[in-house]
Design a protein around this motif. Structure first.
Motif, PDB file in Angstrom:
ATOM      1  N   HIS A  93       2.074  -4.520  -7.196  1.00 26.89           N
ATOM      2  CA  HIS A  93       2.764  -2.427  -7.232  1.00 26.89           C
ATOM      3  C   HIS A  93       3.727  -3.187  -5.423  1.00 26.89           C
ATOM      4  CE1 HIS A  93       0.312  -1.958 -10.338  1.00 26.89           C
ATOM      5  NE2 HIS A  93       0.743  -1.113 -10.696  1.00 26.89           N
ATOM      6  N   GLU A  95       4.684  -0.696  -3.029  1.00 21.73           N
ATOM      7  CA  GLU A  95       4.849   0.588  -2.303  1.00 21.73           C
ATOM      8  C   GLU A  95       5.997   0.812  -1.160  1.00 21.73           C
ATOM      9  OE1 GLU A  95       2.096   3.692  -0.096  1.00 21.73           O
ATOM     10  OE2 GLU A  95       1.424   3.725  -2.117  1.00 21.73           O
ATOM     11  N   THR A 131       8.665   8.383  -1.604  1.00 22.79           N
ATOM     12  CA  THR A 131       8.110   7.104  -1.318  1.00 22.79           C
ATOM     13  C   THR A 131       8.153   6.736  -3.404  1.00 22.79           C
ATOM     14  OG1 THR A 131       6.320   7.025   0.905  1.00 22.79           O
ATOM     15  CG2 THR A 131       6.178   6.022  -1.188  1.00 22.79           C
ATOM     16  N   ILE A 133       7.090   3.196  -5.779  1.00 24.05           N
ATOM     17  CA  ILE A 133       6.058   2.109  -6.224  1.00 24.05           C
ATOM     18  C   ILE A 133       6.904   1.472  -7.452  1.00 24.05           C
ATOM     19  CG2 ILE A 133       3.906   1.444  -7.540  1.00 24.05           C
ATOM     20  CD1 ILE A 133       2.590   3.800  -6.341  1.00 24.05           C
TER      21      ILE A 133
END
Length: 302
Positions: A93, A95, A131, A133
Motif C-alpha cells: 500500500h 499512501e 490523502t 491509498i
C-alpha cells in the motif's frame, strides 16, 4: 555529451526530478503544427512566423504547471511486509498526501529490485488537500535480503499538458524466505495424517527443561517445538530438543543428597576428635529444607 544524454534519458525512466510533456500535449502540438503549415501554404507565411507561433503556444502551455502541486506539497508512505515467502503474492500500500489546492493525476513506480514482479506504473488520482491509498501486488521469485530505498512519482494537473516527476526516499528492507505453504497445511491437518496411520496427537505440556540440541523432526514430536529458521535453511523439518524434566529432578536430588552426605561426614569427623560442630541458624534451616525436599521427591510428589 554522453552524460547529458544519460540525464535526459533518465527523465523518461521515472528517475530524479524535472518536467515532461504528456501525450496530450504532444498530440495537440503535432495537430496544431500541421494545421499551421497547411494554412501557411495558402497564405504564404514564412517559416519564421511559423516558429514564433509554435513557440508562443509552447510557452502558453507551461501555464499548466501552475495548476499542479509543488514537490514539497506531495508526500508518500509505504506499507509493506518486511518478510515475504518466495512465489507468494503480497499487497503493498502506498499512501499519497496532497496538501496543495490542486488535484492531481498520478503515476508511480516503486524502487523494487528488477527480479520482483509488479504491475507498474501504478495510476491513481489524489484530490486537493486529501490523502489517497494506492495498492499493488508483488511477487518475489528469489530468496535473499533486499533494500527498497526510493519511490518514483509522476503527477500532472487536471489539464494534463505537462507532467512533473520526483523521487521520494522511503527505506524498507524485505527478507524473502522459502515458500512454507505446504508446511503450514501439513501442520494444520497433522492430526488427520496421523489418524490415517493409527496415531493420535496428544497435547504435550510446555517444556521446562534446558535446551540441548536441534534434530530432525519425526512423527509424534510437538509441532510447537519446530525450529522454523533451521527448517527454512536446510529445507527439512528441524525441531528443538529439551532435556526431560525428570532428568533435571534426578540431578537436583543427587546434588541435594550429596550435600547432606558431606554434612554428615564433616559432623562425624568432628565427633571423632571429641569436638562438636555448631551450625548457625541459617545452616540448620538450609539442611532442614534440603532434607525435606528429598523426602518430597522420594514420595513422588514432584
Amino acid at each position: 555529451m554522453t552524460k547529458l544524454l544519460k540525464n535526459l534519458w533518465a527523465r523518461f525512466l521515472f528517475q530524479d526530478r524535472g518536467i515532461l510533456p504528456t501525450r496530450k500535449l504532444l498530440a495537440f502540438f503535432l495537430i496544431f503544427s500541421i494545421a499551421i503549415i497547411v494554412i501557411s501554404a495558402f497564405l504564404g507565411f514564412s517559416w519564421l512566423w511559423l516558429s514564433i507561433i509554435n513557440g508562443i503556444i509552447l510557452v502558453m502551455s507551461l501555464i499548466d504547471l501552475s495548476f499542479s502541486p509543488k514537490s514539497q506539497e506531495v508526500t508518500a508512505q509505504r506499507r509493506m511486509s518486511s518478510e515475504m515467502e518466495r512465489g507468494i503474492t503480497y499487497t503493498v500500500h502506498i499512501e499519497l498526501s496532497n496538501t496543495s489546492a490542486y488535484a492531481m493525476n498520478v503515476r508511480l513506480k516503486d524502487g523494487l529490485p528488477q527480479s520482483f514482479q509488479a504491475p507498474f506504473p501504478l495510476k491513481g488520482n489524489v484530490k486537493k488537500q486529501e490523502t489517497a491509498i494506492l495498492a499493488y501486488n508483488v511477487v518475489a521469485p528469489f530468496r535473499g535480503k533486499y533494500d527498497v530505498t526510493k519511490l518514483y512519482i509522476r503527477y500532472q494537473s487536471v489539464f494534463g499538458l505537462w507532467e512533473k516527476q520526483m523521487a521520494i526516499e522511503l527505506e524498507d528492507t524485505i527478507k524473502v524466505i522459502p515458500d512454507l505453504t505446504e508446511t503450514k497445511q501439513y501442520l494444520k491437518s497433522a492430526q488427520q495424517f496421523l489418524l490415517a496411520e493409527g496415531s493420535k496427537i496428544r497435547r504435550q505440556g510446555d517444556s521446562t527443561g534446558e535446551f540441548t540440541q536441534i534434530r530432525n523432526y519425526v512423527v509424534g514430536d510437538d509441532p510447537r517445538k519446530i525450529n522454523w529458521r533451521q527448517t527454512a535453511k536446510l529445507q527439512t523439518f528441524m525441531t528443538n530438543e529439551y532435556e526431560p524434566e525428570h532428568v533435571q529432578q534426578a540431578m537436583i536430588k543427587s546434588m541435594a543428597q550429596q550435600q547432606i552426605l558431606t554434612k554428615k561426614r564433616e559432623k562425624a569427623k568432628w565427633e571423632r576428635q571429641g569436638l562438636f560442630l555448631v551450625e548457625t541458624e541459617e545452616e540448620q534451616l538450609a539442611t532442614t529444607a534440603v532434607s525435606r525436599y528429598i523426602d518430597i521427591m522420594n514420595q513422588g510428589l514432584l
